[in-house]
Design a protein around this motif. Structure first.
Motif, PDB file in Angstrom:
ATOM      1  N   LEU A 153       0.840  -1.185   0.000  1.00  0.00           N
ATOM      2  CA  LEU A 153       0.000   0.000   0.000  1.00  0.00           C
ATOM      3  C   LEU A 153       0.877   1.237   0.000  1.00  0.00           C
ATOM      4  CD1 LEU A 153      -2.553  -1.090   2.721  1.00  0.00           C
ATOM      5  CD2 LEU A 153      -3.015  -0.887   0.296  1.00  0.00           C
ATOM      6  N   SER A 154       0.399   2.295  -0.616  1.00  0.00           N
ATOM      7  CA  SER A 154       1.111   3.571  -0.552  1.00  0.00           C
ATOM      8  C   SER A 154       0.131   4.700  -0.806  1.00  0.00           C
ATOM      9  CB  SER A 154       2.259   3.622  -1.555  1.00  0.00           C
ATOM     10  OG  SER A 154       1.776   3.602  -2.876  1.00  0.00           O
ATOM     11  N   ALA A 155       0.502   5.853  -0.277  1.00  0.00           N
ATOM     12  CA  ALA A 155      -0.304   7.049  -0.494  1.00  0.00           C
ATOM     13  C   ALA A 155      -0.159   7.471  -1.954  1.00  0.00           C
ATOM     14  CB  ALA A 155       0.166   8.162   0.431  1.00  0.00           C
ATOM     15  N   PRO A 156      -1.168   8.140  -2.495  1.00  0.00           N
ATOM     16  CA  PRO A 156      -1.072   8.612  -3.886  1.00  0.00           C
ATOM     17  C   PRO A 156       0.120   9.553  -4.066  1.00  0.00           C
ATOM     18  CG  PRO A 156      -3.321   8.799  -3.073  1.00  0.00           C
ATOM     19  CD  PRO A 156      -2.451   8.462  -1.898  1.00  0.00           C
ATOM     20  N   GLN A 157       1.041   9.162  -4.911  1.00  0.00           N
ATOM     21  CA  GLN A 157       2.265   9.940  -5.086  1.00  0.00           C
ATOM     22  C   GLN A 157       2.026  11.316  -5.704  1.00  0.00           C
ATOM     23  OE1 GLN A 157       5.274   8.965  -3.625  1.00  0.00           O
ATOM     24  NE2 GLN A 157       3.683   7.649  -2.777  1.00  0.00           N
TER      25      GLN A 157
END
Length: 106
Positions: free
Chosen positions: A4-8
């Motif tokens: 998972l990752s935050a919207p770059q």
């Protein structure tokens, strides 16, 4: 589970928010062994639906399916929370789940 990752695309306006989302929420909290990714997804979807967080809900519904929850299980959770979190919240969440389920079966 895919990482998972935050919207770059948000890093240009809120680099620290993206950094702590990635480093604390996704790299630490989501990876803790005390709850499975499936259970974390169920909790996350339930809270997002209950709090009417409609921007984050579709992503997390999809992630919940990836993490092993079925459409039927998510539907049952949303039905259950209707009585605790409100009918409109549940109807919005179930509409979003239907859209995701329809897209994945197409």
């Amino acid at each position: 589970m895919a990482k998972l990752s935050a919207p770059q695309e948000l890093a240009g306006i809120a680099p620290k928010l993206v950094e702590v989302s990635n480093d604390v929420l996704f790299a630490d909290v989501w990876e803790r062994p005390e709850l499975s990714p499936r259970d974390r997804s169920l909790v996350t979807v339930s809270v997002l639906a209950a709090l009417y967080r409609t921007e984050q809900l579709p992503f997390h519904l999809g992630k919940a399916l990836e993490n092993g929850l079925s459409v039927q299980e998510l539907s049952e959770a949303i039905t259950h929370l209707a009585f605790y979190a409100g009918w409109p919240n549940a109807m919005t969440a179930i509409t979003q789940l239907k859209k995701i389920a329809d897209e994945s079966s197409a």
